[in-house]
Enzyme design. Structure first.
Site, PDB file in Angstrom:
ATOM      1  N   TRP A 285       4.923  -6.681   9.652  1.00  0.00           N
ATOM      2  CA  TRP A 285       6.155  -6.384   9.108  1.00  0.00           C
ATOM      3  C   TRP A 285       7.135  -6.277  10.069  1.00  0.00           C
ATOM      4  CZ3 TRP A 285       1.795  -4.223   7.691  1.00  0.00           C
ATOM      5  CH2 TRP A 285       1.121  -3.233   8.712  1.00  0.00           C
TER       6      TRP A 285
ATOM      7  N   CYS B 269       6.752  15.662  -9.146  1.00  0.00           N
ATOM      8  CA  CYS B 269       7.089  16.108  -7.995  1.00  0.00           C
ATOM      9  C   CYS B 269       8.301  16.986  -8.114  1.00  0.00           C
ATOM     10  CB  CYS B 269       7.354  15.066  -6.996  1.00  0.00           C
ATOM     11  SG  CYS B 269       5.975  14.159  -6.316  1.00  0.00           S
TER      12      CYS B 269
ATOM     13  N   ASN C  41      -5.780   6.695   3.793  1.00  0.00           N
ATOM     14  CA  ASN C  41      -5.581   6.089   4.996  1.00  0.00           C
ATOM     15  C   ASN C  41      -4.167   6.312   5.476  1.00  0.00           C
ATOM     16  OD1 ASN C  41      -6.102   3.532   6.879  1.00  0.00           O
ATOM     17  ND2 ASN C  41      -4.164   3.228   6.050  1.00  0.00           N
ATOM     18  N   GLU C  42      -3.983   6.910   6.663  1.00  0.00           N
ATOM     19  CA  GLU C  42      -2.594   7.125   7.225  1.00  0.00           C
ATOM     20  C   GLU C  42      -1.762   7.996   6.399  1.00  0.00           C
ATOM     21  OE1 GLU C  42      -1.069   3.676   8.914  1.00  0.00           O
ATOM     22  OE2 GLU C  42      -2.599   3.498  10.489  1.00  0.00           O
TER      23      GLU C  42
ATOM     24  N   ARG D 149       0.827  -1.304  -0.057  1.00  0.00           N
ATOM     25  CA  ARG D 149       0.147   0.023   0.111  1.00  0.00           C
ATOM     26  C   ARG D 149       0.839   1.144   0.005  1.00  0.00           C
ATOM     27  NH1 ARG D 149      -2.207  -0.459   6.295  1.00  0.00           N
ATOM     28  NH2 ARG D 149      -0.387   0.677   7.176  1.00  0.00           N
TER      29      ARG D 149
ATOM     30  N   GLU E  27      -8.689   3.576  14.459  1.00  0.00           N
ATOM     31  CA  GLU E  27      -8.342   1.917  14.702  1.00  0.00           C
ATOM     32  C   GLU E  27      -7.696   1.972  16.129  1.00  0.00           C
ATOM     33  OE1 GLU E  27      -5.471   0.985  11.806  1.00  0.00           O
ATOM     34  OE2 GLU E  27      -6.598   1.749   9.757  1.00  0.00           O
TER      35      GLU E  27
ATOM     36  N   CYS F  46       9.561  11.718  -8.292  1.00  0.00           N
ATOM     37  CA  CYS F  46       9.091  11.518  -9.670  1.00  0.00           C
ATOM     38  C   CYS F  46       9.308  12.574 -10.657  1.00  0.00           C
ATOM     39  CB  CYS F  46       7.884  10.797  -9.742  1.00  0.00           C
ATOM     40  SG  CYS F  46       6.550  12.110  -9.455  1.00  0.00           S
TER      41      CYS F  46
END
Length: 649
Positions: A308, A153, A141-142, A103, A299, A150
């Site tokens: 991880w 950017c 999300n987060e 993600r 959460e 790139c």
């Protein structure tokens, strides 16, 4: 106040959905978050949308009276998008595209990502904008201030710098690029920070890139907010924050959002060391301070984290329930546990949820049931109450990043002093807000402003006015070191704050892990480490001196009068007991409420409305605590338990 869960129907066989939702309703779930990672199921091929499965799940939830928070799925673009639009993939610090498959690898500034984000979010908002079940939206999300190199950017960063400085000459002058022959002679030479040893790069340049990255993320949030508002004018909108390595400026992020949300994963093992601060009360107070109002836990810890990293210890009895109650005590009105089911497949299969892989309603499930019953059936009187404090701790994302760019001493981190002061205040029983460094300070009696490493004139003026009007201000080491360009000032520290402090830093010692002693004028002695400002007093009184080394007898802590107020300066970092003793002294002659003999590890807070005041006591330890309160019968507080007292009954 409501308790809920995160649910991922796209990861489960359809035959489980109805039973899961029936079970949720039976156990007491009021709100469910859905779809924040489900883009590949919502748009399986480009331009072909499938909301049928999500409609079915939402209908089942609505039937059971369960509300929905709908996530926009932009954190995880589908693989077809990355394949067809490779510019959507982030590039690492070497300019290489990151490996996709997990993600958060989309680029906020990619033209293709922006286009596809508009499409998917608008389609979802159009489809669900009038749904009675969908009461709120979570964007992405987060979110982080990702470091992408790139082409898009790079070009946008150049444009950002051109708008800020107007010319290469001005930018070179601001950064001091004559150092190491780093002067830019053409805009084409300007690129995002590259390479492994980025802490060797120009600090002013690094700070500007952080600001650019944070603003890029903020624009991504505003883009999605606008897409939602086109079709849904009434539902609330938020995003879920987490304190990671690339933390954006959350004050700007949440400025136009409805409420702040945080992903809360407290420790499952209480440290033995007396000096270790483990309570997530700091994180909760920080979240409440973002918009200075009650907030949501999007959460919440449900079981042992692990994916991880090695699997953590499983939560002890009453932790799952207790940490949720702790959040309520600090101002949370909505808590969603992550997750309903532990995943059977994929990277997060060992980030444990309410239900384990065996599908048995085990100990944590029963504890979650008890939480729902407690909150919904017993704590309803807290609905509409808020937290009001007279003490504030000032926070700044830029201070944190400046320390990351140039570490000041071994083991010396920005958060360390903030947490020490926060913990010291909590131990007195007083309430404390954590607010933006630039906020209005009226209504507070005591302001704690640790390590204002980068000092803007706005902050200096704000704090000066606060003191002149009679406030008590606490400043610390590494204050006034730099200006807003992240360049050192050419004056005695604490720089622009010197007139307030009534003393200056004659010399400093980066102690790191070395130790020294500070002896207070009342005779108390405390160990100090990490940093030592050797102070020369002018108008200030000396409260404490160093006990060792060549600066033995020199001032370490001072107190000064300015206008109607008082300024304290603490030139070092001390053991935890100092901050309790010190704050008890500071609170004398104030109206700050505190509680004598509050056991260490018991956290006190007040939630109130116009007619009621409730004292909440949370035992954030693994042992029973004995509580003695004036005019109350003594009682025992079990580990991770919450006790509420009506102060006006």
């Amino acid at each position: 106040m409501k308790i809920g869960v995160n649910y991922y129907p796209e990861q489960w066989d359809k035959v489980l959905w109805k039973n899961d939702i029936t079970q949720m309703a039976e156990v007491g779930v009021k709100v469910v978050r859905l779809a924040e990672f489900a883009w590949s199921r919502l748009e399986p091929t480009e331009g072909v949308y499938d909301f049928g499965w999500l409609d079915e799940v939402i209908a089942l939830l609505e039937e059971k009276g369960i509300e929905v928070i709908l996530g926009t799925p932009t954190n995880c673009p589908p693989l077809w998008l990355y394949e067809k639009y490779p510019d959507a993939v982030m590039c690492d610090e070497y300019g290489n595209k990151v490996t996709i498959g997990i993600r958060g690898h989309r680029c906020y500034n990619s033209p293709s990502m922006i286009k596809k984000t508009k499409q998917i979010v608008s389609k979802m908002a159009e489809h669900y904008g009038k749904s009675k079940a969908v009461v709120s939206w979570q964007i992405d999300n987060e979110l982080e201030a990702y470091h992408c190199t790139c082409e898009a950017c790079t070009e946008k960063f150049r444009t950002w710098l051109k708008l800020k400085y107007g010319s290469l000459e001005q930018m070179n002058k601001t950064y001091g690029t004559a150092m190491w022959s780093g002067e830019y002679s053409d805009w084409s030479q300007v690129k995002p920070p590259m390479g492994k040893q980025q802490h060797w790069l120009n600090p002013g340049f690094l700070m500007d890139h952080y600001r650019f990255a944070s603003e890029s993320m903020e624009q991504f949030v505003r883009l999605q907010t606008a897409c939602i508002r086109e079709f849904d004018k009434t539902s609330s909108i938020t995003t879920n924050m987490y304190l990671g390595n690339m933390t954006p400026d959350f004050y700007n992020t949440f400025q136009d959002l409805s409420y702040a949300s945080y992903d809360n994963y407290p420790v499952t093992v209480i440290p033995d060391g007396k000096e270790e601060i483990y309570s997530h009360a700091f994180h909760l107070d920080l979240t409440r301070g973002i918009k200075r109002k009650n907030f949501c836990i999007m959460e919440e810890l449900s079981g042992a984290p692990g994916c991880w990293m090695p699997i953590c210890r499983t939560p002890k009895p009453n932790m799952v329930k207790g940490y949720a109650l702790q959040a309520i005590a600090r101002g949370a009105d909505l808590i969603l546990h992550f997750r309903w089911r532990s995943a059977m497949k994929g990277a997060e299969m060992f980030w444990h949820g309410i239900l384990d892989h065996n599908n048995v309603q085990g100990r944590r499930y029963q504890e979650f049931r008890s939480l729902c019953e407690t909150v919904h059936d017993q704590l309803g009187f807290l609905e509409g109450t808020v937290i009001k404090n007279k003490v504030a701790l000032l926070f700044s994302h830029e201070q944190d990043n400046a320390f990351k760019f140039q570490q000041q001493a071994q083991g010396f981190h920005y958060y360390s002093q903030l947490k020490l002061f926060h913990n010291g205040v909590m131990r007195t029983g007083a309430g404390i807000d954590i607010i933006n460094m630039t906020e209005d300070l009226s209504g507070y009696e005591v302001i704690i402003a640790p390590t204002i490493y980068i000092a803007s004139q706005k902050v200096v003026d704000n704090l000066t006015l606060f003191v002149e009007n009679g406030g008590k201000l606490i400043l610390t080491n590494r204050t006034g070191v730099k200006d807003e360009t992240n360049a050192c000032v050419m004056e005695n520290l604490p720089g622009p704050f010197a007139p307030l402090v009534g003393a200056y830093v004659e010399e400093y010692d980066a102690l790191g892990d070395s130790k020294n002693i500070v002896q207070m004028r009342n005779g108390n002695c405390y160990t100090c480490s990490q940093w030592a400002d050797i102070l020369q007093e002018d108008t200030a009184q000396v409260l404490g001196v160093y006990g060792e080394d060549f600066y033995k007898g020199k001032a370490a802590i001072t107190q000064n009068t300015y206008g109607k107020g008082t300024i304290y300066y603490i030139g070092t970092i001390l053991e935890r007991d100092f901050y309790y003793d010190f704050m008890m002294e500071v609170f004398r002659d104030t109206t700050v409420e505190r509680m004598e003999d509050l056991p260490d590890g018991v956290e006190r807070s007040i939630r109130e409305d116009l007619n009621h005041r409730y004292m909440l006591l949370f035992n954030n330890t693994s042992h029973i605590q004995k509580i003695n309160i004036v005019d109350q019968e003594p009682f025992e507080l079990q580990p991770f338990d919450l006790h509420v007292i009506d102060l006006r009954s």
